[in-house]
Motif scaffolding. Structure first.
Motif, PDB file in Angstrom:
ATOM      1  N   UNK A 124      28.727  34.006  43.009  1.00 51.79           N
ATOM      2  CA  UNK A 124      29.973  34.141  43.292  1.00 51.79           C
ATOM      3  C   UNK A 124      29.673  36.063  42.973  1.00 51.79           C
ATOM      4  N   UNK A 125      31.079  36.438  43.780  1.00 49.42           N
ATOM      5  CA  UNK A 125      30.915  37.850  43.011  1.00 49.42           C
ATOM      6  C   UNK A 125      31.540  38.533  42.135  1.00 49.42           C
ATOM      7  N   UNK A 126      31.347  38.846  40.951  1.00 47.34           N
ATOM      8  CA  UNK A 126      31.752  38.592  39.246  1.00 47.34           C
ATOM      9  C   UNK A 126      32.737  39.571  39.722  1.00 47.34           C
ATOM     10  N   UNK A 127      34.064  40.050  39.438  1.00 46.65           N
ATOM     11  CA  UNK A 127      34.456  41.595  39.337  1.00 46.65           C
ATOM     12  C   UNK A 127      35.063  41.702  38.287  1.00 46.65           C
ATOM     13  N   UNK A 128      34.833  43.012  37.245  1.00 46.99           N
ATOM     14  CA  UNK A 128      34.992  42.492  36.077  1.00 46.99           C
ATOM     15  C   UNK A 128      36.205  43.937  35.527  1.00 46.99           C
ATOM     16  N   UNK A 129      37.148  43.241  35.441  1.00 46.67           N
ATOM     17  CA  UNK A 129      38.278  44.377  35.925  1.00 46.67           C
ATOM     18  C   UNK A 129      38.614  44.507  33.449  1.00 46.67           C
ATOM     19  N   UNK A 130      39.641  46.053  33.617  1.00 41.07           N
ATOM     20  CA  UNK A 130      40.460  45.655  32.295  1.00 41.07           C
ATOM     21  C   UNK A 130      39.371  46.289  31.428  1.00 41.07           C
ATOM     22  N   UNK A 131      38.215  46.999  32.161  1.00 44.01           N
ATOM     23  CA  UNK A 131      37.530  48.181  31.178  1.00 44.01           C
ATOM     24  C   UNK A 131      36.208  46.950  29.866  1.00 44.01           C
TER      25      UNK A 131
END
Ligand code: UDP
Length: 234
Positions: A124-131
């Protein structure tokens, strides 16, 4: 070439060129390219998204304005970008998770390292948000910390120039691009690869960095094929 990569994408990619805001067509283009990467390469991808197209903490120039307050606005900007990118990836049927270190549980999952590792293992492509979820940091530092924590083989740092130069190539026509550097050389020459904290994490954890021009998204594919694009620091 690489089993798992950490891709740092500046929010500038999501806004109109040289301006602030949200440009849906540009987000669609990034989503389409990420789908192409997933289809063409056997690589696990974690993405750290910036928020510079919407807001950066350092945009708050009024000294009376609380720096931390401005940084929370910046972190929220990264969550907006992540939510929009996930929406576009879902249109393209790309399996995606958004994990935020700034907890907004109704919009996305919290960042939990072990869960992120599992998602990546599953392809799964994991997008890391929120710093990192704390003020006074940048998404470059987040990228370095997550590359270390998620056992990524390399940190690919998209830039608006072709790599690391001896001087700012937009100001100095004699600036020379470095093909390769050691962490130590970058420090001694005082070259700005990433912000200091991000660079210190990569150096300590021995995470190789490639700084490349993200203006051409296809540079990512070229790097994955093994072409020597940008500047490698290791
Ligand atoms: N930010 C923060 N903590 C973090 C990461 C980011 O406070 O761990 C805030 C900071 O204000 C920053 C903004 O979020 O300016 C957007 O991130 P950044 O400037 O790194 O985005 P980019 O330049 O990559 O688009």
């Amino acid at each position: 070439m690489y089993k798992r990569i950490l891709l740092k994408l500046t929010g500038e990619l999501f806004g109109p060129p040289n301006s602030q805001g949200i440009d849906t067509e540009r987000i669609q283009r990034v989503a389409l390219y990420l789908k192409h990467l997933k289809n063409s390469f056997d690589v696990e991808i974690a993405i750290v998204l910036g928020g510079g197209n919407i807001y950066r903490g350092r945009n708050a120039t009024d000294p009376r304005f609380d720096h931390a307050q401005a940084d929370y606005a910046g972190m929220l900007a990264t969550v907006i970008n992540a939510t929009l990118l996930q929406g576009e990836l879902e249109v393209l049927e790309v399996e995606t998770r958004v994990m935020s270190s700034l907890e907004i549980n109704k919009a996305c999952e919290p960042y939990i390292r072990r869960k992120a590792l599992r998602h990546l293992d599953d392809g799964t492509l994991v997008i890391l948000a929120g710093g990192i979820g704390e003020p006074f940091f940048t998404t470059d530092t987040t990228a370095a910390l997550r590359a270390a924590g998620l056992n990524c083989d390399i940190l690919l740092k998209g830039s608006n120039v072709d790599g690391v130069f001896s001087a700012d190539p937009r100001l100095d026509p004699n600036a020379v691009k470095y093909q390769e550097l050691t962490y130590q050389e970058a420090l001694v020459k005082n070259l700005l690869v990433m912000d200091d904290t991000a660079f210190a994490v990569c150096k300590r954890e021995k995470i190789p960095i490639i700084v490349f021009n993200i203006g051409d998204l296809d540079n990512i594919g070229r790097i994955l094929k093994g072409e020597k694009i940008g500047t490698l620091i290791q």
